[in-house]
Write an enzyme that holds these catalytic residues in place. Structure first.
Site, PDB file in Angstrom:
ATOM      1  N   LYS A   1      45.459  68.746   4.733  1.00 10.11           N
ATOM      2  CA  LYS A   1      46.750  68.069   5.693  1.00 10.11           C
ATOM      3  C   LYS A   1      46.192  67.182   6.704  1.00 10.11           C
ATOM      4  O   LYS A   1      46.673  66.641   7.536  1.00 10.11           O
ATOM      5  CB  LYS A   1      47.945  68.258   5.591  1.00 10.11           C
TER       6      LYS A   1
HETATM    7  C1  LIG Z   1      48.888  73.860   0.417  1.00 11.16           C
HETATM    8  C2  LIG Z   1      49.020  72.124  -0.173  1.00 11.16           C
HETATM    9  N1  LIG Z   1      48.481  72.008  -1.531  1.00 11.16           N
HETATM   10  C3  LIG Z   1      48.930  70.682  -1.949  1.00 11.16           C
HETATM   11  C4  LIG Z   1      49.312  69.429  -0.954  1.00 11.16           C
HETATM   12  C5  LIG Z   1      49.203  68.251  -1.792  1.00 11.16           C
HETATM   13  O1  LIG Z   1      48.336  67.873  -1.229  1.00 11.16           O
HETATM   14  P1  LIG Z   1      49.250  65.784  -0.902  1.00 11.16           P
HETATM   15  O2  LIG Z   1      50.211  66.230  -0.298  1.00 11.16           O
HETATM   16  O3  LIG Z   1      48.139  65.126  -0.437  1.00 11.16           O
HETATM   17  O4  LIG Z   1      49.601  65.493  -2.563  1.00 11.16           O
HETATM   18  C6  LIG Z   1      49.237  69.977   0.085  1.00 11.16           C
HETATM   19  C7  LIG Z   1      49.924  69.200   0.550  1.00 11.16           C
HETATM   20  O5  LIG Z   1      51.487  69.079   1.538  1.00 11.16           O
HETATM   21  C8  LIG Z   1      49.726  71.430   0.615  1.00 11.16           C
HETATM   22  O6  LIG Z   1      49.797  72.017   1.453  1.00 11.16           O
END
Ligand SMILES: Cc1ncc(COP(=O)(O)O)c(C=O)c1O
Length: 457
Positions: free
Chosen positions: A44
């Site tokens: 992120k």
């Molecule tokens: C630990 C974790 N995994 C996966 C994601 C998913 O990523 P995205 O928001 O880009 O779909 C996030 C995002 O908030 C996350 O913090």
């Protein structure tokens, strides 16, 4: 080694690492992309920096301003890091359900962490989102990053994650497997990879079993970051506009238990310490890889590190308390799971007469306990504890005009693998006569009566 003029220049540029031991016996090559190598510790950072820079360039965020976000943690961490470096105040609204490590990291960057715990739909004035929006409306110079609907979120991955993967695989990638939270990672990366490969790269969404993205019932899960939760009282299931679901060729669904077992195994067999959503992604990638030949090259971004979850997915007490560990006590003592009773489930909004008839036909006695749940269309697996509204009995239902009138509160959650005796069980038994919810794999699979928890029974 490269030289950088600021911490923010180190966002992006993560490597690919081949899985060797964990993927033994599979024909394609599987590469993971450890996004915890970003300076804030997660994927992120890319979205956070991209959104913040765009807000600056559009004049939505000015010197002396306040960066605000509602987040399950990692986006807030990326924003807090960038805000610290650039001299902005950061105010992050989050829930206490996120891991202690993430909350501590936010505070370490000097962000103000506001915990909002209300279990309400997004549109409700007490929701996380409403708190963030209200704070921004009331605070001069405040800017809400709004990652769920901010085009600069997927754009970060179109500009960096996608090109990095293409270049580091020399264009050999055949499959991208990624989790979907806001959808920023998968949408931006997939758009780039589809464009550059003329549509050849297949894109697979790795989704928690209950996430509504892949058709689950929308109920909560224990894996942070991945998937889409729908509050049971929401009338609409609005997906983020950061997600372009048209770019996802198919989904693979992974439950919490398998995700957790996958990261434990990755740590122990491969030496890769990854977070829970990485477990969803890697388990899905292994399922995808099983059907591929030696020409396959599968790439899996791993959103964050297991170090963010040492108090949860890698902590024996947490695992046992939530039903992810130990089905047999090593001492030979009885376990909570062995003493649990299966329990009938009742919708809070069902007609009381229908419920009474159903329970009577099922041979339920007047004082047997039933669990009352929020109504949820398409419930396909045992309920998550946050879907439990309370308990009731046939006798109470017979004397009530609605199910809600017949409600009693329930006691604590106890993991099925907890041995008897155990201090948390003894505390509960000493504190009253409420039934406890028994969790197996993070789902409510039964109840425990205080008298059944007597180890000497
Ligand atoms: C630990 C974790 N995994 C996966 C994601 C998913 O990523 P995205 O928001 O880009 O779909 C996030 C995002 O908030 C996350 O913090």
């Amino acid at each position: 080694m490269a030289r950088y003029e600021s911490i923010l220049e180190t966002v992006g540029g993560t490597p690919l690492i081949r899985l060797t031991r964990a993927a033994a016996g599979l024909q394609p090559r599987i590469y993971v992309k450890p996004e915890w190598q970003n300076p804030g510790g997660s994927v992120k950072d890319r979205a956070a920096l991209s959104m913040l820079r765009r807000a600056e360039s559009e004049g939505a965020l000015r010197p002396g301003g306040t960066v605000v976000e509602v987040t399950s943690g990692n986006t807030g961490i990326g924003l807090a890091m960038a805000a610290a470096h650039l001299g902005y105040r950061a105010v992050i609204f989050t829930s206490s359900a996120i891991s202690r490590e993430k909350r501590s990291q936010l505070a370490a960057y000097g962000a103000e962490v506001r915990l909002v715990d209300n279990f309400v739909p997004k549109a409700h004035p007490d929701s996380l989102r409403s708190h963030g929006e209200r704070f921004v409306a009331e605070t001069p110079g405040a800017w809400l990053a709004a990652q769920y609907d901010n085009p600069a979120n997927p754009a970060a991955h179109y500009a960096s994650t996608g090109p990095e993967i293409w270049s580091d695989t020399d264009g050999d990638i055949t499959h991208l497997v990624a989790t979907v939270g806001t959808g920023g990672t998968i949408s931006g990366t997939a758009r780039y990879l589809k464009e550059v490969s003329d549509g050849r790269v297949q894109v697979i969404g790795a989704d928690p079993t209950t996430s509504s993205y892949a058709g689950g019932d929308g109920s909560q899960k224990f894996i942070e970051g991945a998937g889409h939760f729908v509050h049971p009282e929401s009338n609409v299931d609005d997906w983020p506009t950061s997600l372009d679901s048209g770019l996802i060729d198919r989904f693979v669904r992974i439950d919490d238990r398998r995700a957790i077992e996958t990261i434990q195994w990755l740590a122990r067999t491969e030496g890769i310490l990854a977070g829970g959503s990485s477990g969803v992604a890697v388990a899905a990638a292994l399922d995808v890889a099983r059907d591929l030949g030696p020409d396959g090259t599968v790439v899996v971004p791993l959103p964050d590190s297991g170090r963010q979850y040492l108090s949860t997915y890698f902590d024996d007490d947490w695992l046992t308390a939530n039903g992810f560990a130990g089905s047999a006590a090593p001492t030979g003592d009885p376990t909570v799971g062995e003493r649990a009773t299966p329990v009938p489930l009742v919708d809070r909004d069902e007609q009381v007469t229908d419920v009474v008839t159903r329970l009577e036909n099922g041979g339920i006695g007047p004082d047997d306990v039933a669990l009352v749940l929020y109504r949820r269309a398409g419930r396909s697996v045992a309920p998550h504890p946050t879907d439990v509204v309370g308990a009731t009995t046939l006798a109470r239902l017979r004397a009530s005009s609605t199910v809600a009138d017949a409600l009693q509160s329930v006691g604590p959650r106890l993991g099925a693998g907890l041995p008897l005796p155990h201090p948390s069980v003894t505390r509960w038994r000493d504190s009253g006569d409420k039934i406890a919810l028994v969790l197996d794999g993070g789902r409510v699979t039964g109840i425990l009566h205080p008298e059944s928890a007597d180890p000497d029974r």
